[in-house]
Write an enzyme that holds these catalytic residues in place. Structure first.
Site, PDB file in Angstrom:
ATOM      1  N   ALA A 151      -6.222  -0.472   5.540  1.00  0.00           N
ATOM      2  CA  ALA A 151      -7.561  -0.552   6.139  1.00  0.00           C
ATOM      3  C   ALA A 151      -7.610   0.224   7.456  1.00  0.00           C
ATOM      4  CB  ALA A 151      -7.951  -2.010   6.366  1.00  0.00           C
TER       5      ALA A 151
ATOM      6  N   ILE B 258       0.305  -5.028   4.059  1.00  0.00           N
ATOM      7  CA  ILE B 258      -0.113  -3.825   3.355  1.00  0.00           C
ATOM      8  C   ILE B 258      -1.623  -3.606   3.475  1.00  0.00           C
ATOM      9  CG2 ILE B 258      -0.199  -2.688   1.095  1.00  0.00           C
ATOM     10  CD1 ILE B 258       2.638  -3.016   2.323  1.00  0.00           C
ATOM     11  N   ASP B 259      -2.407  -4.653   3.228  1.00  0.00           N
ATOM     12  CA  ASP B 259      -3.864  -4.525   3.198  1.00  0.00           C
ATOM     13  C   ASP B 259      -4.424  -4.080   4.538  1.00  0.00           C
ATOM     14  OD1 ASP B 259      -5.550  -4.596   1.059  1.00  0.00           O
ATOM     15  OD2 ASP B 259      -5.890  -6.747   1.083  1.00  0.00           O
ATOM     16  N   ASP B 260      -3.965  -4.690   5.624  1.00  0.00           N
ATOM     17  CA  ASP B 260      -4.466  -4.309   6.945  1.00  0.00           C
ATOM     18  C   ASP B 260      -4.018  -2.909   7.323  1.00  0.00           C
ATOM     19  OD1 ASP B 260      -5.952  -6.538   8.549  1.00  0.00           O
ATOM     20  OD2 ASP B 260      -4.434  -7.570   7.394  1.00  0.00           O
TER      21      ASP B 260
END
Length: 632
Positions: free
Chosen positions: A381, A376-378
């Site tokens: 980003a 999710i985070d990447d």
């Protein structure tokens, strides 16, 4: 404001010089010397005589030893860390460049014995020493290999563990089942690291026994009952399970030869292949070792095996921050970086599809070698970086839409967002008597990921509180605010990280600065500002699950707090001005505070010092400050 612009320009210039020709930024992801120890163990066990690399690894390890002989997970850890000290002590002896009689080794040994010896080490250290003949394998491993045969639909399944746990657990199950040992030539004898009798040698210390009797037996009984429904004899089941685990691992080897690009899982993969009868010269093992070698980051005075390489993460965050700081999408550096990010979008189905069968590929992973393990985070980003380009470029627009759809499909049923896999939070897994099961075996919703996703949806995707995904995410976030107003962040340290993510997320989707939840969080941030204007939180917070001040300020944590205050403040407040002053006067420092690990991995076991963070987050905060208050 002129000084703010000057600092932004300085950071821009530095970063533009550090960009690689392929458009990436490749800063070091530094963790404990455990990974360096693993590399030394592999080099000696496989008979690979790369003495130049050995010299660099040992130089890095020795540079981290403290005056009392111990090694630490983070600078302010009390006294030292037992398992990290054992790992380092063993690796230095195994390298052949140090002997037990040398003062630094004698100090390390005294510390180890004082803290209970090898018997009290963590599971990863015990596995590493058992594999190389220094520790006694137990008669059983708490997770039987037969669990690999149970489909995800069963009451108990291998897929109740999250993917990053599975790729570690699978090879560990194989070697523990085989009780595999491959002792390196000229290996040192670690029998002097036992502070008690050999009877208590085993994979698990006695402190797990009571929990095992309560939880482990019922877990094993559930697996046993499930296996009775399969039409095979026990012996056949066992062989089939081992073969299934081997197939599972082989199917998840990345193009660079590593297992999901984690050096720790690749370490165990190599030993699992050896245990399954593969030759040390087998191309799979040779490619895995080459992948690990490519993950080594060279310093001027040593080298460190990164637990993973962070090219996608660093590049996406830096490209987004540089655009926020004023670089246009047509700037050559931004163009190169975005081309790279477009190439790294994943188009294959990974294990995430098991609990998200309707989702379609479209996420991004952490490393440029990840092809099947998006997170999710990447993904958010990368999507932040590509947003402006997607308005004018059809290829980027298609990729952006596909990424957004995957992101929304990964929302947990409880409304929050996980890191890797949807709805992977089985309660019984978290209560297993396996070290770290409560923190790294599942993938529950977290405040940092939920907050960061809401920030993306609000500021980059135009979603507001009326959107069903946003409404569920907000409800989860508000429910999980701490009584003091903060939020706990899982993947950063810790309450500063979570509180920043939550505040900026809630503000992005339409919350008012006067909302009680926001006001309470802001009051908490202001109460924890340091006299120098910055903020700093100890990794102890991550272990104790309560805020522990560092007693000093760090660039990344200060930038998080400043960015949160910018989001809620219509004009520069006294606290904001003090925070900005800290960044302007301290951001060129080069001391332990600029290298302090502010990234979370395995609570109590793995912390990350992202070498990129001292640039990414101050640049973003300063850019937001300038954009919002330039005319005030």
């Amino acid at each position: 404001m002129r000084e703010v612009r000057q600092e932004i320009n300085r950071i821009q210039a530095f970063l533009l010089q550090r960009q690689h020709e392929d458009g990436t930024w490749r800063f070091c992801l530094e963790s404990s010397p455990m990974t360096d120890s693993h590399m030394i163990i592999l080099l000696r066990t496989l008979g690979i005589h790369d003495e130049r690399l050995m010299e660099k690894l040992t130089a890095h390890i020795t540079s981290l030893q403290h005056a009392n002989g111990a090694w630490k997970l983070y600078p302010d850890e009390h006294e030292g860390h037992l398992s990290t000290t054992i790992d380092s002590y063993y690796a230095l002896l195994l390298s052949g460049k140090y002997t037990k009689n040398e003062p630094r080794m004698a100090l390390a040994r005294s510390f180890i014995l004082e803290k209970g010896g090898l018997t009290q080490a963590n599971m990863l250290t015990k596995f590493a020493t058992a594999l190389t003949g220094q520790y006694q394998w137990p008669s059983h491993f708490l997770v039987p290999v037969e669990i690999a045969l149970l489909p995800p639909s069963f009451p108990v399944s291998f897929y109740d563990f999250v993917g990053y746990a599975r790729v570690h657990l699978a090879p560990m199950m194989i070697v523990a089942d085989r009780k595999y040992v491959k002792k390196p030539d000229n290996a040192p004898d670690l029998s002097d690291l036992y502070a008690d009798t050999p009877i208590s040698r085993g994979l698990y210390p006695h402190r797990f026994l009571e929990n095992f009797l309560k939880e482990g037996q019922s877990f094993l009984a559930t697996i046993h009952d499930s296996l009775q429904r399969l039409p095979f004899l026990p012996g056949q089941l066992h062989k089939l399970a081992l073969r299934r685990l081997e197939q599972y691992l082989l199917a998840r080897i990345e193009p660079d030869g590593t297992l999901y690009n984690y050096s720790t899982s690749t370490f165990f993969l190599i030993f699992a292949l050896l245990a399954r009868g593969f030759s040390p010269k087998d191309p799979l093992i040779q490619r895995a070792m080459q992948g690990l070698t490519n993950s080594v980051f060279d310093y001027e005075s040593g080298a460190h095996l990164q637990l993973a390489t962070s090219a996608v993460w660093d590049t996406a965050l830096l490209t987004s921050s540089l655009q926020k700081s004023g670089l246009s999408t047509t700037h050559p550096a931004i163009q190169k970086a975005n081309r790279y990010l477009l190439q790294k979008q994943q188009h294959t189905y990974g294990d995430w599809k098991i609990r998200n069968p309707k989702g379609k590929p479209g996420g991004w992973g952490f490393s440029d070698y990840n092809t099947m393990n998006p997170d999710i985070d990447d993904t958010t980003a990368a999507l932040r970086s590509l947003r402006l380009l997607a308005r004018t470029d059809m290829t980027a627009a298609t990729a952006w839409k596909r990424g957004l759809e995957w992101l929304l499909s990964m929302q947990n049923s409880d409304g929050g967002w996980p890191a890797f896999e949807r709805n992977t939070d089985a309660d019984f897994i978290r209560h297993l008597p396996i070290e770290g099961a409560d923190t790294v075996s599942t993938d529950p919703s977290s405040a940092d990921l939920t907050g960061r996703t809401l920030e993306f949806l609000g500021n980059y995707a135009g979603r507001t509180l009326t959107d069903p995904h946003v409404e569920k995410g907000v409800r989860w976030l508000l429910k999980h605010q701490e009584s003091d107003g903060s939020w706990y962040g899982r993947w950063g340290i810790a309450y500063l990280y979570g509180t920043w993510a939550a505040i900026t997320g809630l503000m992005a989707v339409g919350f008012s600065p006067t909302d009680p939840a926001i006001q309470k969080a802001v009051a908490w941030l202001i109460a924890n500002q340091n006299p120098d204007g910055g903020w700093g939180e100890s990794c102890q917070s991550d272990q104790k699950k309560t805020y522990v001040p560092l007693g000093a300020s760090t660039p990344s944590q200060s930038a998080w707090a400043i960015d949160a205050l910018i989001a809620v403040s219509s004009k520069p407040t006294t606290e904001l001005k003090r925070g900005i002053h800290y960044l302007l006067t301290h951001n060129q420092a080069n001391d332990w505070t600029t290298r302090y690990p502010t990234g979370g991995g395995r609570p109590g076991g793995t912390y990350f010092a992202y070498h990129s963070y001292r640039w990414i987050w101050p640049l973003l905060a300063l850019s937001h400050y300038q954009a919002k208050y330039a005319n005030t």
